[in-house]
Design a protein around this motif. Sequence first.
Motif, PDB file in Angstrom:
ATOM      1  N   ARG A  10       0.825  -1.211   0.000  1.00  0.00           N
ATOM      2  CA  ARG A  10       0.000   0.000   0.000  1.00  0.00           C
ATOM      3  C   ARG A  10       0.859   1.262   0.000  1.00  0.00           C
ATOM      4  O   ARG A  10       0.605   2.198  -0.756  1.00  0.00           O
ATOM      5  CB  ARG A  10      -0.930   0.007   1.208  1.00  0.00           C
ATOM      6  N   VAL A  11       1.879   1.293   0.848  1.00  0.00           N
ATOM      7  CA  VAL A  11       2.771   2.448   0.877  1.00  0.00           C
ATOM      8  C   VAL A  11       3.516   2.574  -0.453  1.00  0.00           C
ATOM      9  O   VAL A  11       3.705   3.678  -0.971  1.00  0.00           O
ATOM     10  CB  VAL A  11       3.767   2.349   2.045  1.00  0.00           C
ATOM     11  N   GLY A  12       3.910   1.430  -1.014  1.00  0.00           N
ATOM     12  CA  GLY A  12       4.597   1.441  -2.300  1.00  0.00           C
ATOM     13  C   GLY A  12       3.743   2.034  -3.417  1.00  0.00           C
ATOM     14  O   GLY A  12       4.238   2.756  -4.283  1.00  0.00           O
ATOM     15  N   LYS A  13       2.449   1.750  -3.384  1.00  0.00           N
ATOM     16  CA  LYS A  13       1.533   2.298  -4.389  1.00  0.00           C
ATOM     17  C   LYS A  13       1.472   3.821  -4.282  1.00  0.00           C
ATOM     18  O   LYS A  13       1.527   4.539  -5.288  1.00  0.00           O
ATOM     19  CB  LYS A  13       0.146   1.694  -4.191  1.00  0.00           C
ATOM     20  N   PHE A  14       1.352   4.323  -3.045  1.00  0.00           N
ATOM     21  CA  PHE A  14       1.354   5.772  -2.841  1.00  0.00           C
ATOM     22  C   PHE A  14       2.688   6.375  -3.273  1.00  0.00           C
ATOM     23  O   PHE A  14       2.731   7.447  -3.896  1.00  0.00           O
ATOM     24  CB  PHE A  14       1.099   6.100  -1.374  1.00  0.00           C
TER      25      PHE A  14
ATOM     26  N   LEU B 217       8.942  13.911  -3.386  1.00  0.00           N
ATOM     27  CA  LEU B 217       9.646  12.877  -2.638  1.00  0.00           C
ATOM     28  C   LEU B 217       8.736  12.308  -1.554  1.00  0.00           C
ATOM     29  O   LEU B 217       7.720  12.902  -1.195  1.00  0.00           O
ATOM     30  CB  LEU B 217      10.914  13.441  -2.002  1.00  0.00           C
ATOM     31  N   VAL B 218       9.142  11.160  -1.005  1.00  0.00           N
ATOM     32  CA  VAL B 218       8.330  10.433  -0.021  1.00  0.00           C
ATOM     33  C   VAL B 218       9.054  10.366   1.317  1.00  0.00           C
ATOM     34  O   VAL B 218      10.221   9.954   1.385  1.00  0.00           O
ATOM     35  CB  VAL B 218       8.017   9.003  -0.507  1.00  0.00           C
ATOM     36  N   LEU B 219       8.345  10.775   2.364  1.00  0.00           N
ATOM     37  CA  LEU B 219       8.828  10.641   3.733  1.00  0.00           C
ATOM     38  C   LEU B 219       7.931   9.654   4.463  1.00  0.00           C
ATOM     39  O   LEU B 219       6.731   9.889   4.624  1.00  0.00           O
ATOM     40  CB  LEU B 219       8.775  12.006   4.440  1.00  0.00           C
TER      41      LEU B 219
ATOM     42  N   ALA C  65      10.658   4.722   0.155  1.00  0.00           N
ATOM     43  CA  ALA C  65      10.851   5.958   0.914  1.00  0.00           C
ATOM     44  C   ALA C  65      12.155   6.643   0.530  1.00  0.00           C
ATOM     45  O   ALA C  65      13.201   6.003   0.398  1.00  0.00           O
ATOM     46  CB  ALA C  65      10.866   5.653   2.410  1.00  0.00           C
ATOM     47  N   ASP C  66      12.096   7.959   0.359  1.00  0.00           N
ATOM     48  CA  ASP C  66      13.305   8.763   0.133  1.00  0.00           C
ATOM     49  C   ASP C  66      13.908   9.203   1.459  1.00  0.00           C
ATOM     50  O   ASP C  66      15.127   9.356   1.569  1.00  0.00           O
ATOM     51  CB  ASP C  66      12.957  10.002  -0.695  1.00  0.00           C
ATOM     52  N   ILE C  67      13.046   9.442   2.438  1.00  0.00           N
ATOM     53  CA  ILE C  67      13.460   9.849   3.788  1.00  0.00           C
ATOM     54  C   ILE C  67      12.698   8.979   4.773  1.00  0.00           C
ATOM     55  O   ILE C  67      11.511   8.707   4.584  1.00  0.00           O
ATOM     56  CB  ILE C  67      13.116  11.322   4.078  1.00  0.00           C
ATOM     57  N   GLN C  68      13.385   8.555   5.822  1.00  0.00           N
ATOM     58  CA  GLN C  68      12.696   7.861   6.901  1.00  0.00           C
ATOM     59  C   GLN C  68      12.741   8.723   8.155  1.00  0.00           C
ATOM     60  O   GLN C  68      13.782   9.270   8.517  1.00  0.00           O
ATOM     61  CB  GLN C  68      13.321   6.488   7.154  1.00  0.00           C
TER      62      GLN C  68
END
Length: 316
Positions: free
Chosen positions: A231-235, A245-247, A274-277
């Motif tokens: 699910r997170v991968g789809k977003f 970018l994705v945090l 994720a680009d940033i965790q």
Amino acid sequence: MKRIFDLDYADYFTIRGKELLETIRTSEGRTLMAETIITTFPLLDGISNPETAAAFSADMVTLNTFSFDAPFIFGYDDRDFSAYGNLAGYAEKIGEKVNANRVDPDYIRKFKRMLGRFIGVNLEPVPEGSDYPSGLHCSEENLMRVKELGFDYIVITANPKTGVTSEGIRQGILRAKKILGEDTVIVAGKMHGAGAGNIYDESVIESFVTAGADIILLPAPGTVPGFTVERVGKFAEMIHRHGALVLTTVGTSQEGATESYIEQVALMAKMAGADIQHSGDAGVSGMTPPENLMRMSITMRGKRHTYRRMARSAHR
């Protein structure tokens, strides 16, 4: 373009806006953000929570509960006086320091020179009429102060019980973009069910990007029910497709869970794109336990880059 874990102390004062975004993108999912509460006694006496987070390898440090009406960072601003045996005097000195900080245009720049990291601040686009402290609002006045003080980025989000809606976040992004322009990175979203409603819808997330958000905040896999890697991968794919970018965030008090849990989340977030965790402030005394920050960093980028970041710490 340097990767974020290769930056030298001086780089934190020359890289801004789009260049910071490109530095993160070049780092291929190996950027670590730590969120810290700065209005409580810190985890370590005489050391602010942002300093501890930086020492344990955070690249970006977000100040939560920072008030533009009463700027004060515990562990940093109160080093020259002690509460022991004189609480009344301690409170009076805090008031004096707050008044001095309020009129100091270089307050955050001085703190950053000591910290040696990118610094951001949470802002809440609360509904009109809210009794939430005005110094924490995503208001025009506070956004002007963000620009004046030199924050590297802002996080437009919702702390619990604020009533912040998705439309409120979108309006906050538009307001911030107009005032901050391209020099200050805009992060937006919610990491769990704080505020009102949720943002876990592609159309809502797309509206944030269209409004001007540079980075979209999502719950990390394993932190919110139903948020799987898939699910997170789809977003993440959708967000990247729109150029943002994705945090991924751990903000559900699980930042204070076991190191083995942190490892699992860091690995799943990496797999999801994720680009940033991010690791939040609800672990112990306003921050993630230091060993969990280090464990997340090691899982994301290995001991070599983690130890190098820790060695290139503050106080240069």
